[in-house]
Scaffold this motif. Sequence first.
Motif, mmCIF file in Angstrom:
data_model
loop_
_atom_site.group_PDB
_atom_site.id
_atom_site.type_symbol
_atom_site.label_atom_id
_atom_site.label_comp_id
_atom_site.label_asym_id
_atom_site.label_seq_id
_atom_site.Cartn_x
_atom_site.Cartn_y
_atom_site.Cartn_z
ATOM 1 N N HIS A 41 0.832 -1.208 0.000
ATOM 2 C CA HIS A 41 0.000 0.000 0.000
ATOM 3 C C HIS A 41 0.867 1.259 0.000
ATOM 4 O O HIS A 41 0.604 2.219 -0.733
ATOM 5 C CB HIS A 41 -0.917 0.003 1.226
ATOM 6 C CG HIS A 41 -2.220 -0.685 0.990
ATOM 7 N ND1 HIS A 41 -3.403 -0.259 1.564
ATOM 8 C CD2 HIS A 41 -2.551 -1.760 0.252
ATOM 9 C CE1 HIS A 41 -4.396 -1.041 1.189
ATOM 10 N NE2 HIS A 41 -3.894 -1.964 0.396
ATOM 11 N N PHE A 42 1.897 1.254 0.839
ATOM 12 C CA PHE A 42 2.778 2.417 0.947
ATOM 13 C C PHE A 42 3.486 2.672 -0.382
ATOM 14 O O PHE A 42 3.582 3.821 -0.845
ATOM 15 C CB PHE A 42 3.786 2.186 2.073
ATOM 16 C CG PHE A 42 4.641 3.383 2.391
ATOM 17 C CD1 PHE A 42 4.080 4.560 2.842
ATOM 18 C CD2 PHE A 42 6.019 3.323 2.259
ATOM 19 C CE1 PHE A 42 4.870 5.668 3.142
ATOM 20 C CE2 PHE A 42 6.812 4.413 2.556
ATOM 21 C CZ PHE A 42 6.244 5.594 2.996
ATOM 22 N N HIS A 48 2.075 7.001 -6.752
ATOM 23 C CA HIS A 48 1.063 7.989 -7.147
ATOM 24 C C HIS A 48 1.525 9.397 -6.816
ATOM 25 O O HIS A 48 1.355 10.328 -7.622
ATOM 26 C CB HIS A 48 -0.261 7.677 -6.450
ATOM 27 C CG HIS A 48 -1.442 8.382 -7.034
ATOM 28 N ND1 HIS A 48 -1.824 9.653 -6.640
ATOM 29 C CD2 HIS A 48 -2.329 8.018 -8.010
ATOM 30 C CE1 HIS A 48 -2.894 10.027 -7.312
ATOM 31 N NE2 HIS A 48 -3.215 9.063 -8.157
ATOM 32 N N MET A 49 2.134 9.590 -5.652
ATOM 33 C CA MET A 49 2.619 10.913 -5.265
ATOM 34 C C MET A 49 3.717 11.396 -6.201
ATOM 35 O O MET A 49 3.849 12.597 -6.453
ATOM 36 C CB MET A 49 3.123 10.892 -3.820
ATOM 37 C CG MET A 49 2.032 10.696 -2.781
ATOM 38 S SD MET A 49 2.552 11.012 -1.073
ATOM 39 C CE MET A 49 3.924 9.868 -0.903
ATOM 40 N N SER A 82 11.446 4.338 -4.882
ATOM 41 C CA SER A 82 10.309 4.931 -5.596
ATOM 42 C C SER A 82 10.790 6.008 -6.565
ATOM 43 O O SER A 82 11.959 6.415 -6.562
ATOM 44 C CB SER A 82 9.323 5.539 -4.595
ATOM 45 O OG SER A 82 9.811 6.769 -4.083
ATOM 46 N N ALA A 83 9.838 6.506 -7.369
ATOM 47 C CA ALA A 83 10.135 7.600 -8.299
ATOM 48 C C ALA A 83 9.977 8.973 -7.643
ATOM 49 O O ALA A 83 10.179 10.002 -8.300
ATOM 50 C CB ALA A 83 9.224 7.501 -9.516
ATOM 51 N N LEU A 84 9.631 8.995 -6.368
ATOM 52 C CA LEU A 84 9.462 10.257 -5.646
ATOM 53 C C LEU A 84 10.817 10.953 -5.512
ATOM 54 O O LEU A 84 11.801 10.337 -5.087
ATOM 55 C CB LEU A 84 8.864 9.984 -4.267
ATOM 56 C CG LEU A 84 8.394 11.187 -3.452
ATOM 57 C CD1 LEU A 84 7.132 11.782 -4.056
ATOM 58 C CD2 LEU A 84 8.142 10.777 -2.000
ATOM 59 N N THR A 85 10.869 12.233 -5.833
ATOM 60 C CA THR A 85 12.143 12.957 -5.791
ATOM 61 C C THR A 85 12.186 14.061 -4.742
ATOM 62 O O THR A 85 13.262 14.537 -4.397
ATOM 63 C CB THR A 85 12.454 13.579 -7.166
ATOM 64 O OG1 THR A 85 11.378 14.446 -7.546
ATOM 65 C CG2 THR A 85 12.633 12.495 -8.221
#
Length: 261
Positions: A41-42, A48-49, A82-85
């Motif tokens: 889930h995380f 998505h973020m 993740s792809a979060l930067t």
Amino acid sequence: MAWFDQYAIFNSGQLRLAHITDCHLFADPQEEYFGVNTAEHFSRVLAHMAEQSLDAVIFGGDLTQDHSMASYRLFAQLIADSALTCQVFWVPGNHDELAALQHISSGQISNAKRLIANDFEVLLINSKGPTPAGWVSEAHLNEITTLLVSTSLPSVVFCHHNPLPINGYLDKHMLENGPQLLNILQNSGQVRHLFHGHVHNDYQFQFRNIDVVATPASSVQFTKNTAQWQQQNLGAGYRLLTITKSSDAVTVDSELIWLNE
């Protein structure tokens, strides 16, 4: 080091933030919490973020369910993978240990508790007490009061525990001196918005002139308006916030995101 000594500066009159909370990770990424794989889930929320052009992410506490150091390392690894930067900031939940959160706070995960934009601030408050219920210490209340007196900027506040009752089971573990905190924020004249986690669902209340808003968990949700402990797998939830200064106040546009399975 005092709570608000570390800060991050954003050279912008607007911040686009995501508020994610209550991921309840285990050492084992396949472990489940009430039938939900919390690591999965995380990860879905992180993905998505990463598509939202964010300035920062606020993690609202309760990182761990099994209280293992490995669960904190998993949190950091899932973010790194993740792809979060953007940077990720945090407040502690009742399940969390400050030392463990601080241990993983380097690089993308920041220990800063003030986000300073051109015309406003975002303040991250420690509501972790000696029991599962929340408590803001007298020393920390004084820190908050002093900071609000020392700056003329309007502020948006985040903490983990709910400062007002939700008419549910978790009221037994709410922020026990929540009204005291809210009165300090109200009387400063600089705070009109407080966001929190802990209650595993979406709630919105009003305290004098302050909007008090709960963000759902990225793990599981708890049924509203019941004194019984009831879980609902509604999918992962988080909140998108756009904070802008307008005239002498701060405007917060809030969008609730559900990632239903």
